[in-house]
Write a protein that holds these residues in place. Structure first.
Motif, PDB file in Angstrom:
ATOM      1  N   LEU A   1       0.439   7.296  -6.218  1.00 42.70           N
ATOM      2  CA  LEU A   1      -0.693   8.218  -6.312  1.00 42.70           C
ATOM      3  C   LEU A   1      -0.317   9.635  -5.873  1.00 42.70           C
ATOM      4  O   LEU A   1      -0.807  10.605  -6.450  1.00 42.70           O
ATOM      5  CB  LEU A   1      -1.882   7.696  -5.510  1.00 42.70           C
ATOM      6  CG  LEU A   1      -2.823   6.803  -6.316  1.00 42.70           C
ATOM      7  CD1 LEU A   1      -4.050   6.466  -5.496  1.00 42.70           C
ATOM      8  CD2 LEU A   1      -3.263   7.448  -7.614  1.00 42.70           C
TER       9      LEU A   1
ATOM     10  N   SER B   1       0.218  -5.476  -7.309  1.00 40.36           N
ATOM     11  CA  SER B   1      -1.028  -5.971  -7.879  1.00 40.36           C
ATOM     12  C   SER B   1      -1.144  -5.587  -9.355  1.00 40.36           C
ATOM     13  O   SER B   1      -1.114  -4.404  -9.688  1.00 40.36           O
ATOM     14  CB  SER B   1      -2.193  -5.379  -7.092  1.00 40.36           C
ATOM     15  OG  SER B   1      -3.347  -5.376  -7.892  1.00 40.36           O
TER      16      SER B   1
ATOM     17  N   THR C   1       0.821  -1.195   0.000  1.00 38.78           N
ATOM     18  CA  THR C   1       0.000   0.000   0.000  1.00 38.78           C
ATOM     19  C   THR C   1       0.868   1.263   0.000  1.00 38.78           C
ATOM     20  O   THR C   1       0.484   2.284  -0.558  1.00 38.78           O
ATOM     21  CB  THR C   1      -0.932  -0.007   1.226  1.00 38.78           C
ATOM     22  OG1 THR C   1      -1.419  -1.324   1.398  1.00 38.78           O
ATOM     23  CG2 THR C   1      -2.080   0.941   1.017  1.00 38.78           C
TER      24      THR C   1
ATOM     25  N   PRO D   1      -3.808  -5.789 -11.361  1.00 39.13           N
ATOM     26  CA  PRO D   1      -4.977  -4.945 -11.670  1.00 39.13           C
ATOM     27  C   PRO D   1      -4.741  -3.486 -11.270  1.00 39.13           C
ATOM     28  O   PRO D   1      -5.144  -2.568 -11.971  1.00 39.13           O
ATOM     29  CB  PRO D   1      -6.096  -5.560 -10.812  1.00 39.13           C
ATOM     30  CG  PRO D   1      -5.666  -6.943 -10.553  1.00 39.13           C
ATOM     31  CD  PRO D   1      -4.173  -6.932 -10.520  1.00 39.13           C
ATOM     32  N   PHE D   2      -4.067  -3.299 -10.140  1.00 40.05           N
ATOM     33  CA  PHE D   2      -3.809  -1.923  -9.716  1.00 40.05           C
ATOM     34  C   PHE D   2      -2.918  -1.204 -10.736  1.00 40.05           C
ATOM     35  O   PHE D   2      -3.184  -0.054 -11.120  1.00 40.05           O
ATOM     36  CB  PHE D   2      -3.145  -1.912  -8.334  1.00 40.05           C
ATOM     37  CG  PHE D   2      -2.885  -0.526  -7.829  1.00 40.05           C
ATOM     38  CD1 PHE D   2      -3.881   0.199  -7.187  1.00 40.05           C
ATOM     39  CD2 PHE D   2      -1.653   0.083  -8.018  1.00 40.05           C
ATOM     40  CE1 PHE D   2      -3.653   1.484  -6.737  1.00 40.05           C
ATOM     41  CE2 PHE D   2      -1.435   1.374  -7.579  1.00 40.05           C
ATOM     42  CZ  PHE D   2      -2.425   2.072  -6.931  1.00 40.05           C
TER      43      PHE D   2
ATOM     44  N   LEU E   1      -4.089   3.035 -16.942  1.00 38.64           N
ATOM     45  CA  LEU E   1      -5.278   3.575 -17.619  1.00 38.64           C
ATOM     46  C   LEU E   1      -5.545   5.015 -17.165  1.00 38.64           C
ATOM     47  O   LEU E   1      -5.853   5.893 -17.969  1.00 38.64           O
ATOM     48  CB  LEU E   1      -6.495   2.735 -17.250  1.00 38.64           C
ATOM     49  CG  LEU E   1      -6.994   1.737 -18.289  1.00 38.64           C
ATOM     50  CD1 LEU E   1      -8.228   1.023 -17.746  1.00 38.64           C
ATOM     51  CD2 LEU E   1      -7.347   2.453 -19.584  1.00 38.64           C
ATOM     52  N   LEU E   2      -5.400   5.203 -15.872  1.00 38.17           N
ATOM     53  CA  LEU E   2      -5.627   6.531 -15.298  1.00 38.17           C
ATOM     54  C   LEU E   2      -4.639   7.545 -15.882  1.00 38.17           C
ATOM     55  O   LEU E   2      -5.021   8.662 -16.251  1.00 38.17           O
ATOM     56  CB  LEU E   2      -5.449   6.430 -13.781  1.00 38.17           C
ATOM     57  CG  LEU E   2      -5.808   7.647 -12.946  1.00 38.17           C
ATOM     58  CD1 LEU E   2      -7.244   8.061 -13.185  1.00 38.17           C
ATOM     59  CD2 LEU E   2      -5.600   7.337 -11.475  1.00 38.17           C
TER      60      LEU E   2
ATOM     61  N   GLU F   1       1.699   1.946  -3.566  1.00 31.37           N
ATOM     62  CA  GLU F   1       0.526   2.554  -4.221  1.00 31.37           C
ATOM     63  C   GLU F   1       0.431   4.032  -3.842  1.00 31.37           C
ATOM     64  O   GLU F   1       0.195   4.888  -4.681  1.00 31.37           O
ATOM     65  CB  GLU F   1      -0.764   1.880  -3.732  1.00 31.37           C
ATOM     66  CG  GLU F   1      -0.967   0.471  -4.187  1.00 31.37           C
ATOM     67  CD  GLU F   1      -2.140  -0.149  -3.424  1.00 31.37           C
ATOM     68  OE1 GLU F   1      -2.092  -1.342  -3.196  1.00 31.37           O
ATOM     69  OE2 GLU F   1      -3.061   0.588  -3.047  1.00 31.37           O
ATOM     70  N   PHE F   2       0.618   4.231  -2.548  1.00 29.59           N
ATOM     71  CA  PHE F   2       0.497   5.596  -2.043  1.00 29.59           C
ATOM     72  C   PHE F   2       1.510   6.531  -2.721  1.00 29.59           C
ATOM     73  O   PHE F   2       1.172   7.615  -3.171  1.00 29.59           O
ATOM     74  CB  PHE F   2       0.711   5.582  -0.525  1.00 29.59           C
ATOM     75  CG  PHE F   2       0.634   6.937   0.087  1.00 29.59           C
ATOM     76  CD1 PHE F   2      -0.558   7.644   0.123  1.00 29.59           C
ATOM     77  CD2 PHE F   2       1.764   7.540   0.623  1.00 29.59           C
ATOM     78  CE1 PHE F   2      -0.629   8.898   0.686  1.00 29.59           C
ATOM     79  CE2 PHE F   2       1.699   8.808   1.176  1.00 29.59           C
ATOM     80  CZ  PHE F   2       0.500   9.491   1.211  1.00 29.59           C
TER      81      PHE F   2
ATOM     82  N   LEU G   1      -4.914  -0.444 -13.840  1.00 32.02           N
ATOM     83  CA  LEU G   1      -5.818   0.687 -13.621  1.00 32.02           C
ATOM     84  C   LEU G   1      -5.049   2.005 -13.551  1.00 32.02           C
ATOM     85  O   LEU G   1      -5.460   3.026 -14.093  1.00 32.02           O
ATOM     86  CB  LEU G   1      -6.582   0.489 -12.303  1.00 32.02           C
ATOM     87  CG  LEU G   1      -7.912  -0.235 -12.405  1.00 32.02           C
ATOM     88  CD1 LEU G   1      -8.547  -0.349 -11.028  1.00 32.02           C
ATOM     89  CD2 LEU G   1      -8.863   0.518 -13.330  1.00 32.02           C
TER      90      LEU G   1
END
Lengths: 472, 423
Positions: free
Chosen positions: A11, A377, A4, A379-380, A386-387, A7-8, A383
C-alpha cells in the motif's frame, strides 16, 4: 514474513505511485489552463503575418515508404507557416519511394554542396521539385533512420528543424504552435508536441476533420495509451523539467546545437531519446541555461501498428532504445553535476520506465507465490489488484477528460463509451502483455543492440471519407 | 456572407466549461491524494494493531472512492461531449445571424444593445479582418459603447483568475483601441509571462499608429529580461516606423545582445532610414554587431563611398559571420570587388564561400568570375561552390554563364602579394 507488513509495503508503494499520478493530473490540468493563456490565436496570427519568424526545415527520413510518402509530403506542404522547406531522405529505399516522389512532385536532379560535419552514408543524388520549390529530395545509401536524419540535417538551411516520420501527418497549425514557443524563450533547445494515432481519422481535402474509433482492438488500446502518455505523462515531466523523451515522430529542434553535439547517434534504436539526453548532458556540462519542453497542443498524427505482431516489434524496439540510452549515459545517473536530470529524471526513467517490467512482473509473481503458499490473503490480493485497475482506469479517464477539450476529438457517444471501456481493459490484459514484451526486450536487448526489426507501412488513405454536407 | 476571420487560426481547445472542469479535476486530484495519504496512515496504525479485517476495509474504502470518481468522470465526459456537439452545430448559425445584424448596423440600422460572448468574438474578428476599413472603427466604437472595453480592461487588470485575465486581454488586443494602451503598459510588468506577452503584442499594435507617443521607459521594460529577444524583435516590427526611437536607444545599449537586436530590427524595418546606424556599428567591438551592420548594407542601406574600405576590411575579420556578412554587403557596391570575393570563395567557412558566390552571381562581371572559378580557383571547395551556384543560376534564371576557359577577356582575380593573408 509478517502478513500485515507485506500489505503495508504494497500500500505504501501504491500510495506513493498514486500520489505521483495525482500530482501528474493536477499538473496537467494547470498546464491546460496555462496553454489557453499562452496560445491565443491572435499571437499565432501575428507570427504568420510578420517576417520575424524563424524558418523551419522539415526532415522526413523514408525507407520503403511508397505507400505513405505522397500523402505525408502533401500534408507537410499544406502546413500553415510562413517559411519552411521539406527535405525527404530516401534512405536506400528498395521499393518505389523515390519513383513515387519523382512522379508526384516532378523532381529534377540538382547539384548541391553543403558543409558536412557528421559522417554519414554516401549521398547518391539530390533532387528539387519543379512544382514545389521548397521540396528537396535526397537519395542516399541505406544507413538507418539516424543516418538519414543526419544527412537531412546537414542539407537543411534553416535555424530550426523538425524531424518527422514518413507515416505521420502534422496538424496544419502544428508548426505555428511549436514555433511560438521558440519565440517566447531564447534558451529553448527542443520542443516536442503531442502525437496522436492517425488510425480512425476521417479526412477531407487532405486534412483530418473527424475522429472515429478504429475497428481493431490493438489500435484502440494504443489510442488510450497515447492520450494518457502525452496528455498526462509528458505534460507532467515537462513541467518539472524532467523530460528525457521527445517523440521521434514530432519535435522541433535548434539546428546549430544538434550539429554541435554531433547529430543523431547511429548505433541505437532509440536515437530520438538518445539525442535528447545528449542535449541535456551537453547543456549541463556547458553550464548554459536551456530548456527542453513539451507543449500539449501542436499535434502530429501518426499511423500506429494495426496488428499485434507489429506492435510487439515496436514495443520491443522502444524498450531496447530506452535501455541503450540509459546505459550509454549512465554517468549522469544520480550525478549532482547534471542537476534534476541526473538526480530525478534518470532514476525515474530507470526505475519506473526501464525496469518497470522487471519490477511489476516480479510483483505479480511474488503475489501469486505468496497466495499459493498460504502466506498471503487471496481476498486482499484480489482487492488490491482491483484497486490497481480502478486507479489505472481513473488516470486514463482523466486523460480522456482532457482530450474532450481538444478541437479534434473522438466525438460519437458510442465511440467514447467504447474508448472508456478500453481504458478499463487496458489495465486488464494489455498492460500485462506489453510488460512481458518489454521484459523480454530487457533480457535480450544487449544481444540485439542497434537492430531495428522488420517494419511495415499501411497506405495513408487521405481520400474523402465523409459525404459533403447537403446544400443549405 | 460571413466576413473573413483575420486570425484564421483555430483555437485548439474548446473553452466551454473548461474552467469548471479544471476546478473539478483539481478537486479530484487533491481528494485522491489526501485519501491515499490518510488510508496509508491508517494502515500504518493498523500494522501494529495486527487486524487483517481492518486492512480489507481500508482497501475497500479506497476502491470505493476511486470507483465513484471514475463514474463521475465518465458521466462528465459523456455529458460534455453531447452538449458541446450540439453547441458546435448551433454556433455556425448564431455566427451567421450576428454577421447579418452587424451588416445591418453598419448600413445604418439598429444598434445592438447587447452582444453575446459569441457576438463579441465575431465583432472583434471582423474588426481585425478589416482593420483599415472605416467600418472597423464603428465596430470598435460599438464594443466600447456597450461598456465591453472597460469590462475587459477591469478583468485584465484585476480578475483573480489568470485564464480569465488572459482571455479579456486577448479581446483587448483584438480590439486595438489606443485608449487601452495604459492597460497594456501596466501589464508589461505583470508577474505572469503569458499576460506580459499578450500585453506586449497589444502595446505594439497600439503603438503602430503613426504619431502614437512612445513611452520613454519602454526600452527599459523591453530589455529588462522579461521578454525574449524574439518577442522584442516581433514587437519592434509590429510597431513599424514609430519604433525608431526604441531601435536607436537599443543601438546605444551597453549590452551586446540589444545592439545586435537593434541592428537586426533596423534591417527588417527600413535599412535606408537606419544607414547611419550601420556606419557607427560597423566599428563595434562585438562581431555579432558588426555582422548585423553589414547585413544592414546588404539589406539596402545606402553605402557611403567612404565606407567601402571598411566593408572590405571586414572581409578579413577573424569571425566567420563577419566575413560572410561582408561578402553579402558587397552586393551594395556598384561594381563587385571580384578580387576580394575570389579570395572569399576559398574561405575555410562554408557560409563565407556561399555568400561570396551568391554576391558574384548578382552581377554580370561577378558571374564571369564565378564561371572561371569553376575550373580555375585553386581551392577545390571554392570550385565546388562556384559549380553549385552556377548550376543554380542556370536552372533558376536560365542565365548563360561563361565557362572558365571559354570566357575570354575575364581577368583572373588575383590579389597583390601579401593582401590575401587570411585572418
Amino acid at each position: 514474513m509478517n502478513l500485515t507488513a507485506v500489505e503495508f509495503m504494497f500500500l505504501v508503494y501504491f500510495a506513493l505511485m498514486n500520489v505521483g499520478y495525482a500530482i501528474g493530473l493536477t499538473t496537467t490540468v494547470r498546464q491546460l489552463a496555462l496553454s489557453i493563456r499562452r496560445h491565443q490565436t491572435v499571437r499565432f496570427a501575428s507570427l504568420l503575418t510578420r517576417d520575424t519568424h524563424k524558418p523551419i526545415s522539415l526532415l522526413v527520413p523514408a525507407f520503403n515508404e511508397e505507400a505513405t510518402i505522397e500523402a505525408s509530403v502533401r500534408s507537410l506542404l499544406n502546413l500553415r507557416y510562413p517559411q519552411f522547406e521539406v527535405i525527404v531522405v530516401s534512405d536506400g529505399s528498395r521499393d518505389r519511394t523515390l519513383e513515387e516522389l519523382t512522379l508526384r512532385f516532378d523532381l529534377h536532379p540538382v547539384s548541391m554542396v553543403v558543409p558536412l560535419t557528421i559522417r554519414t552514408q554516401a549521398v547518391r543524388a539530390t533532387y528539387r521539385s519543379a512544382s514545389v520549390p521548397h521540396l528537396l529530395v535526397i537519395d542516399k545509401d541505406n544507413g538507418g533512420k539516424a543516418d538519414a536524419l543526419n544527412v537531412a540535417l546537414q542539407y537543411a538551411r534553416y535555424p530550426l528543424f523538425c524531424a518527422l516520420d514518413a507515416d505521420s501527418l502534422l496538424d496544419e497549425e502544428a508548426l505555428l504552435r511549436v514555433a511560438r514557443r521558440f519565440a517566447d524563450d531564447d534558451d529553448l533547445l527542443v520542443v516536442g508536441g503531442t502525437v496522436r494515432p492517425l488510425n480512425g481519422a476521417v479526412f477531407r481535402g487532405g486534412q483530418i476533420v473527424d475522429l472515429t474509433l478504429p475497428r481493431r482492438a490493438v489500435e484502440r488500446f494504443q489510442i488510450v495509451e497515447y492520450i494518457r502518455a502525452f496528455l498526462v505523462g509528458r505534460t507532467t515531466l515537462s513541467t518539472y523539467g524532467l523530460l528525457l523523451i521527445i517523440s521521434g515522430a514530432f519535435g522541433l529542434f535548434r539546428r546549430d546545437v544538434v550539429l554541435q553535439v554531433g547529430g543523431y547517434a547511429h548505433d541505437t534504436v532509440g536515437e530520438d531519446m538518445e539525442l535528447i539526453v545528449r542535449l541535456h548532458r551537453h547543456a549541463r556540462e556547458q553550464r548554459r541555461p536551456y530548456a527542453i519542453t513539451y507543449v500539449i497542443d501542436p499535434i502530429c498524427w501518426t499511423q500506429v501498428p494495426d496488428t499485434w505482431g507489429l506492435l510487439r516489434r515496436q514495443r520491443d524496439r522502444w524498450q531496447r532504445g530506452l535501455m541503450e540510452t540509459l546505459w550509454r549515459h549512465r554517468r549522469m545517473f544520480l550525478n549532482p553535476r547534471y542537476g534534476r536530470i541526473g538526480l530525478v529524471a534518470m532514476p525515474y526513467y530507470v526505475f519506473f520506465e526501464a525496469l518497470a517490467p522487471v519490477i511489476e512482473l516480479t510483483g505479480y509473481l511474488l503475489a501469486i507465490g505468496l497466495v499459493l503458499s498460504g502466506k498471503f490473503s487471496a481476498p486482499f490480493v484480489a482487492l488490491f489488484f482491483l484497486l490497481a485497475i480502478a486507479y489505472g482506469t481513473l488516470i486514463s479517464f482523466s486523460a480522456q477528460s482532457v482530450e474532450v477539450f481538444l478541437r479534434q476529438r473522438i466525438s460519437p457517444p458510442g465511440d467514447r463509451l467504447r474508448l472508456l471501456l478500453f481504458a478499463l481493459l487496458d489495465n486488464l490484459g494489455f498492460r500485462q502483455w506489453t510488460l512481458i514484451i518489454r521484459f523480454w526486450a530487457t533480457l535480450t536487448g544487449p544481444l540485439r543492440a542497434g537492430q531495428w526489426g522488420k517494419q511495415e507501412r499501411r497506405r495513408i488513405d487521405t481520400t474523402d471519407t465523409t459525404p459533403d454536407p447537403p446544400p443549405s | 456572407m460571413a466576413a473573413p476571420r483575420s486570425a484564421d487560426v483555430q483555437p485548439m481547445w474548446r473553452q466551454f466549461q473548461l474552467l469548471p472542469f479544471t476546478g473539478m479535476a483539481l478537486g479530484i486530484s487533491v481528494t485522491l491524494t489526501l485519501t491515499m495519504v490518510v488510508f496509508t496512515y491508517l494502515l500504518f496504525l493498523n500494522l501494529f494493531a495486527q487486524s487483517f479485517s481492518r486492512s480489507l476495509v481500508i482497501v475497500l474504502g479506497v476502491l470505493v472512492v476511486v470507483s465513484l470518481t471514475t463514474v463521475l468522470l465518465t458521466v462528465t465526459q459523456l455529458t460534455y461531449v453531447t452538449v458541446t456537439a450540439r453547441q458546435d452545430r448551433d454556433v455556425d448559425a448564431q455566427r451567421a445571424a450576428w454577421q447579418t445584424r452587424f451588416d445591418r448596423f453598419l448600413a445604418g440600422g439598429e444598434v445592438p444593445q447587447h452582444l453575446s460572448a459569441l457576438a463579441q468574438d465575431e465583432l472583434l474578428q471582423r474588426r481585425e479582418a478589416q482593420a483599415d476599413h472605416p467600418d472597423s472603427a464603428r465596430l470598435a466604437a460599438l464594443y466600447a459603447g456597450l461598456g465591453l472595453r472597460e469590462r475587459d480592461e477591469a478583468l485584465a487588470l484585476r480578475h483573480r483568475n489568470g485564464t480569465t485575465r488572459a482571455l479579456a486581454l486577448e479581446r483587448l488586443v483584438l480590439l486595438r483601441d489606443d485608449r487601452t494602451l495604459p492597460v497594456f503598459l501596466t501589464l508589461l510588468r505583470d508577474a505572469r509571462g503569458s499576460l506580459r506577452n499578450l500585453a506586449l503584442l497589444g502595446a505594439a499594435r497600439a503603438l503602430s499608429v503613426p504619431g502614437a507617443p512612445i513611452p520613454p521607459d519602454l526600452t527599459g521594460v523591453l530589455t529588462s529580461g522579461a521578454f525574449s529577444t524574439q518577442q522584442v524583435r516581433e514587437a519592434l516590427c509590429l510597431i513599424g516606423p514609430p519604433a525608431e526611437p526604441l531601435v536607436r536607444h537599443m543601438a546605444a545599449d551597453a549590452r551586446d545582445r540589444w545592439r545586435e537586436l537593434a541592428v537586426d530590427a533596423a534591417t527588417r524595418l527600413d535599412p535606408q532610414r537606419y544607414a547611419d546606424l550601420a556606419d557607427t556599428l560597423l566599428r563595434d567591438p562585438t562581431p555579432g554587431v558588426r555582422a548585423g551592420a553589414l547585413r544592414l548594407y546588404a539589406g539596402g542601406a545606402p553605402l557611403h563611398p567612404g565606407m567601402h574600405a571598411l566593408v572590405l576590411a571586414q572581409a578579413q575579420d577573424p569571425a566567420w559571420a563577419v566575413r560572410a556578412m561582408s561578402a553579402q554587403a558587397m552586393r551594395a557596391f556598384a561594381q563587385p570587388p571580384t578580387v576580394v570575393l575570389w579570395r572569399l570563395l576559398g574561405d575555410p567557412n562554408w557560409w563565407v564561400r556561399q555568400h561570396a558566390a551568391q554576391t558574384l552571381a548578382r552581377s554580370e562581371a561577378g558571374r564571369a568570375v564565378l564561371g572561371r572559378a569553376v575550373t580555375e580557383h585553386p581551392d577545390r571547395f571554392a570550385r565546388d561552390m562556384a559549380r553549385t551556384v552556377t548550376a543554380e543560376l542556370t536552372v533558376a534564371a536560365n542565365l548563360t554563364v561563361p565557362a572558365g576557359p571559354s570566357a575570354p577577356g575575364v581577368p583572373l582575380p588575383v590579389e597583390p602579394a601579401g593582401a590575401a593573408a587570411r585572418a
